[in-house]
Design a protein around this motif. Structure first.
Motif, short mmCIF file in Angstrom:
data_model
loop_
_atom_site.label_atom_id
_atom_site.label_comp_id
_atom_site.label_asym_id
_atom_site.label_seq_id
_atom_site.Cartn_x
_atom_site.Cartn_y
_atom_site.Cartn_z
N TYR A 1 7.12 -16.85 20.79
CA TYR A 1 5.81 -16.32 20.94
C TYR A 1 5.23 -16.02 19.51
N CYS B 1 9.57 -9.29 21.45
CA CYS B 1 9.11 -10.59 21.84
C CYS B 1 10.16 -11.68 21.43
N ARG C 1 0.91 -13.43 17.60
CA ARG C 1 0.44 -12.85 18.72
C ARG C 1 -0.94 -12.20 18.63
N ASN D 1 6.67 -15.71 26.12
CA ASN D 1 5.37 -16.75 25.82
C ASN D 1 4.11 -16.14 26.23
N VAL E 1 0.43 -12.74 28.74
CA VAL E 1 1.80 -13.30 28.35
C VAL E 1 2.59 -13.13 29.61
#
Length: 75
Positions: free
Chosen positions: A48, A44, A51, A70, A57
Protein backbone atom coordinates in the motif's frame (compact mmCIF):
# COMPACT_ATOMS: atom_id res chain seq x y z
CA UNK A 1 -12.89 -23.13 27.15
CA UNK A 2 -11.84 -19.84 25.45
CA UNK A 3 -8.18 -19.04 25.01
CA UNK A 4 -6.61 -16.43 27.26
CA UNK A 5 -6.41 -13.99 24.33
CA UNK A 6 -10.14 -14.37 23.61
CA UNK A 7 -10.90 -13.80 27.28
CA UNK A 8 -8.81 -10.60 27.34
CA UNK A 9 -9.90 -9.27 23.92
CA UNK A 10 -13.63 -9.79 23.42
CA UNK A 11 -14.74 -10.98 19.99
CA UNK A 12 -16.63 -7.72 19.51
CA UNK A 13 -13.28 -5.96 19.19
CA UNK A 14 -12.23 -8.34 16.41
CA UNK A 15 -14.76 -7.82 13.58
CA UNK A 16 -14.51 -9.39 10.14
CA UNK A 17 -12.39 -7.94 7.34
CA UNK A 18 -13.78 -5.17 5.20
CA UNK A 19 -13.25 -1.69 3.92
CA UNK A 20 -12.43 1.57 5.63
CA UNK A 21 -11.63 5.14 4.64
CA UNK A 22 -8.25 6.72 5.40
CA UNK A 23 -8.70 9.77 7.63
CA UNK A 24 -5.00 10.66 8.08
CA UNK A 25 -1.58 9.60 6.84
CA UNK A 26 0.99 9.57 9.64
CA UNK A 27 4.71 10.26 9.39
CA UNK A 28 5.61 6.84 10.82
CA UNK A 29 4.03 4.96 7.88
CA UNK A 30 0.74 4.19 9.60
CA UNK A 31 -2.64 5.63 8.75
CA UNK A 32 -5.75 6.49 10.74
CA UNK A 33 -8.88 4.82 9.37
CA UNK A 34 -12.55 5.43 10.13
CA UNK A 35 -14.11 2.42 11.84
CA UNK A 36 -17.58 2.69 13.35
CA UNK A 37 -17.41 6.48 13.14
CA UNK A 38 -14.12 6.71 15.06
CA UNK A 39 -10.58 7.28 13.82
CA UNK A 40 -8.28 4.40 14.75
CA UNK A 41 -4.62 3.81 13.87
CA UNK A 42 -3.72 1.04 11.43
CA UNK A 43 -0.47 -0.46 10.21
CA UNK A 44 0.01 -0.87 6.45
CA UNK A 45 1.49 -3.63 4.33
CA UNK A 46 4.36 -2.53 2.06
CA UNK A 47 2.18 -2.93 -1.05
CA UNK A 48 0.00 0.00 0.00
CA UNK A 49 2.08 2.87 -1.36
CA UNK A 50 1.16 6.48 -2.13
CA UNK A 51 -1.15 6.56 0.87
CA UNK A 52 -3.67 9.40 0.81
CA UNK A 53 -6.58 10.74 2.84
CA UNK A 54 -9.96 9.50 1.51
CA UNK A 55 -8.48 6.28 0.07
CA UNK A 56 -10.93 3.40 0.40
CA UNK A 57 -8.83 0.52 1.69
CA UNK A 58 -9.19 -3.18 2.46
CA UNK A 59 -8.48 -3.84 6.13
CA UNK A 60 -7.96 -7.00 8.13
CA UNK A 61 -8.50 -6.95 11.88
CA UNK A 62 -5.80 -8.23 14.18
CA UNK A 63 -6.05 -8.51 17.92
CA UNK A 64 -6.34 -4.97 19.16
CA UNK A 65 -6.00 -3.20 15.79
CA UNK A 66 -6.13 -3.28 12.01
CA UNK A 67 -3.76 -3.83 9.10
CA UNK A 68 -4.37 -2.10 5.77
CA UNK A 69 -3.75 -4.54 2.92
CA UNK A 70 -4.15 -2.13 0.00
CA UNK A 71 -6.36 0.49 -1.60
CA UNK A 72 -9.38 -0.56 -3.68
CA UNK A 73 -8.91 0.35 -7.32
CA UNK A 74 -11.20 2.91 -8.93
CA UNK A 75 -11.31 1.09 -12.30
Amino acid sequence: MPSLVDAIMPLASNPGPGSAVVAAVNGDGTVDIVVGGANVPASCLEGYTDRAVDDVVFVVPVRGGYVVVNRFTTT
